[in-house]
Design an enzyme around this catalytic site. Structure first.
Site, PDB file in Angstrom:
ATOM      1  N   LYS A 173      72.327  53.045  58.591  1.00  0.00           N
ATOM      2  CA  LYS A 173      72.547  54.114  57.612  1.00  0.00           C
ATOM      3  C   LYS A 173      73.930  54.719  57.825  1.00  0.00           C
ATOM      4  CE  LYS A 173      70.989  58.757  56.318  1.00  0.00           C
ATOM      5  NZ  LYS A 173      70.046  59.853  56.599  1.00  0.00           N
TER       6      LYS A 173
ATOM      7  N   PRO B 246      78.904  61.160  54.031  1.00  0.00           N
ATOM      8  CA  PRO B 246      79.002  60.128  55.061  1.00  0.00           C
ATOM      9  C   PRO B 246      78.901  60.698  56.468  1.00  0.00           C
ATOM     10  CG  PRO B 246      81.198  60.771  54.388  1.00  0.00           C
ATOM     11  CD  PRO B 246      80.230  61.635  53.594  1.00  0.00           C
TER      12      PRO B 246
ATOM     13  N   SER C 130      44.419  61.919  68.973  1.00  0.00           N
ATOM     14  CA  SER C 130      43.171  61.320  68.519  1.00  0.00           C
ATOM     15  C   SER C 130      43.440  60.156  67.583  1.00  0.00           C
ATOM     16  CB  SER C 130      42.305  62.362  67.800  1.00  0.00           C
ATOM     17  OG  SER C 130      41.171  61.746  67.223  1.00  0.00           O
TER      18      SER C 130
ATOM     19  N   LEU D 183      57.005  69.865  63.648  1.00  0.00           N
ATOM     20  CA  LEU D 183      56.520  70.664  62.520  1.00  0.00           C
ATOM     21  C   LEU D 183      55.825  71.935  62.954  1.00  0.00           C
ATOM     22  CD1 LEU D 183      55.122  67.834  60.231  1.00  0.00           C
ATOM     23  CD2 LEU D 183      57.345  68.954  60.103  1.00  0.00           C
TER      24      LEU D 183
ATOM     25  N   GLY E 169      75.861  72.651  66.597  1.00  0.00           N
ATOM     26  CA  GLY E 169      75.187  72.619  65.305  1.00  0.00           C
ATOM     27  C   GLY E 169      75.314  71.244  64.707  1.00  0.00           C
TER      28      GLY E 169
ATOM     29  N   ALA F 109      57.111  63.507  67.228  1.00  0.00           N
ATOM     30  CA  ALA F 109      57.447  64.645  68.083  1.00  0.00           C
ATOM     31  C   ALA F 109      56.835  64.505  69.466  1.00  0.00           C
ATOM     32  CB  ALA F 109      56.997  65.944  67.426  1.00  0.00           C
TER      33      ALA F 109
END
Length: 519
Positions: free
Chosen positions: A80, A98, A41, A335, A436, A17
């Site tokens: 992928k 797919p 860190s 997150l 979206g 991120a």
């Protein structure tokens, strides 16, 4: 320069991120006007365990001017074409979601309506037979989509399996060469304006202070700024997404990598397998209310394809999002903004959409309310639409072999999802929206793959007589099968374009986090 010009941007936290954010801001913001600092860190170790992505990452890399082959080499990436879901609708089932459409629309009527008519006439072919992505995935083939937009072989897309820690390192180099300043240290105090509550500076354990006009919180689950400092509310969705824990471990490579992710439903959750060039990322997401950590650990280790390369790593989490991802002069990305489990590989996408929305709504020092409102509106829509799509996987099941699946099958779902499911069941229609992540083909894949078959199809399909329809679908299957047969293997494509001959096959004995899956 005016007095309202925002000058100093402080990014708190590295990882995927933080460095994605730094790279984008370094690309889009003129360096002579903005000073971008990222504090992280080295004492907080992060080791990637494999990450599956969606095709949007290709756009992100392209706008940064990143060479795809170099990126793949440096992140041990593979291609992928989709995600295989096993045992979700009922035990023994499998289907691939797919990246791309099914068949070809005719007269502006989506292909699945034509397939439905033929199914009602007894045709045995699953809808996946009409997807280039599905057929190529199961054949373990990969080729870049055709540039001719009229070709059926231009109608699929691809993403990557990659080592997210290596991706973060790759973007760190990209960012620092473009003027981003990396600051080493742990934050021990956050200074706020006494009246407005806006963040003024963060203080490090070294005693240094980093002052800023805009702070971007990429500190992970902790939410050092957005949560600990600004006390921003969190909307929890655990009653719809019941998995609250995960265990992860990398394993050795035992075969050539598949061009798709595996999501295997288990007694009380599901297991992922993410194939990289040099190893496999594995893990199990589960509900602690339905199964113990020890049982999951035992099952995971006994279902690895190869030898484990590290100790098991345990993680606790809860599904949901911040009510405001942008609060005062702090924007939460990753997150710290929210968490939706990795079932459909949405973590990096949510980082990306937050970054690009921030760029579009980038403020001056006045921090106008309209910018914050538009950013929060956009992110709320993204989280809620993805939330509904993930709930669909759990709820659309016939499984009754465990308390977990009984609870998922019978739970009360959001009204927004209930409406979508009824619309599809009754008329075969998919609710459409322009913005979206998951559009019509994705919803069709999960609906059909997990046994939600509409009772009716579009009446315009009846303009095509049944024999003509059979011939048309037979021709589509042959076209796809012939084209896929001519593709190179997935392994050959990797070797040709992006093979990393120096990738390590062993795993360092470092403390491991779930950075690679959940960042």
């Amino acid at each position: 320069m005016t007095s309202h010009t925002l000058r100093n941007v402080v990014i708190v936290g590295g990882g995927t991120a933080g460095w994605m954010t730094a790279a984008a801001l370094a690309k889009f913001l003129p360096p002579q006007q903005y000073h971008i600092q990222l504090v992280e860190s080295d004492a907080i170790g992060t080791v990637g365990v494999g990450e599956a992505t969606v095709p949007h990452i290709r756009f992100f890399n392209q706008v940064l001017g990143i060479d795809e082959n170099e990126f793949m080499q440096k992140t041990n990436a593979t291609y992928k074409l989709g995600i295989e879901f096993s045992h979700w609708g009922k035990r023994g089932d499998r289907y691939i979601h797919p990246f791309g459409i099914y068949g070809q629309a005719r007269n502006d009527i989506s292909f699945h309506h034509y397939w439905l008519k033929l199914q009602q006439s007894g045709d045995p072919h699953p809808i996946g037979d009409y997807s280039v992505g599905v057929v190529a995935a199961y054949a373990e083939k990969f080729a870049y989509p055709h540039r001719d937009t009229h070709s059926l072989f231009s109608k699929y897309s691809y993403a990557f399996h990659l080592d997210a820690s290596l991706y973060a390192s790759f973007l760190r180099d990209y960012s620092t060469t473009r003027g981003v300043t990396r600051v080493e240290g742990k934050i021990i105090r956050v200074e706020q304006h006494p009246d407005s509550g806006f963040i003024r500076a963060v203080e490090l354990d070294s005693g240094a202070q980093l002052a800023g006009d805009l702070f971007i919180d990429c500190s992970g689950f902790r939410g050092l700024l957005i949560s600990d400092t600004l006390k921003t509310d969190f909307e929890e969705w655990s009653h719809w997404l019941p998995c609250d824990r995960a265990i992860a471990v990398p394993s050795s490579k035992t075969r050539e990598p598949l061009p798709y992710t595996k999501a295997i439903a288990c007694t009380a959750g599901w297991q992922w397998r993410i194939p990289l060039q040099n190893r496999t990322g594995n893990g199990q997401v589960y509900s602690s209310h339905h199964i113990s950590d020890d049982e999951v650990a035992h099952n995971l280790l006994h279902n690895l394809d190869g030898e484990p390369l590290a100790n098991l790593h345990y993680l606790r989490f809860k599904a949901g999002r911040r009510v405001q991802s942008w609060n005062k002069n702090c924007v939460a990305i990753g997150l710290s903004s929210g968490f939706l489990e990795p079932l459909e590989s949405t973590s990096i996408y949510l980082i990306q959409i937050a970054i690009m929305t921030l760029v579009e709504c980038f403020p001056d020092a006045a921090m106008e309310e309209t910018n914050r409102h538009e950013f929060n509106r956009t992110m709320a829509n993204e989280y809620e639409r993805i939330r509904d799509f993930l709930i669909l996987h759990y709820h659309a099941t016939q499984r009754d072999d465990s308390a977990f699946w009984n609870d998922c099958r019978t739970m009360i779902i959001p009204e927004s999802l209930h409406y979508k499911m009824q619309l599809f069941r009754e008329q075969g229609h998919v609710e459409r929206y322009k913005q979206g992540m998951f559009l019509e083909p994705s919803w069709v894949a999960v609906y059909m793959g997990q046994g939600i078959i509409p009772t009716a199809y579009h009446p315009a399909v009846n303009a095509l007589d049944i024999q003509h329809l059979r011939d048309y679908l037979h021709s589509l299957r042959n076209t796809i099968a012939t084209g896929v047969n001519a593709m190179p293997s997935h392994t050959n494509s990797i070797q040709r374009y992006c093979n990393n001959p120096h990738s390590e096959t062993t795993w360092p004995p470092a403390a491991m986090s779930l950075y690679g899956v959940f960042s």
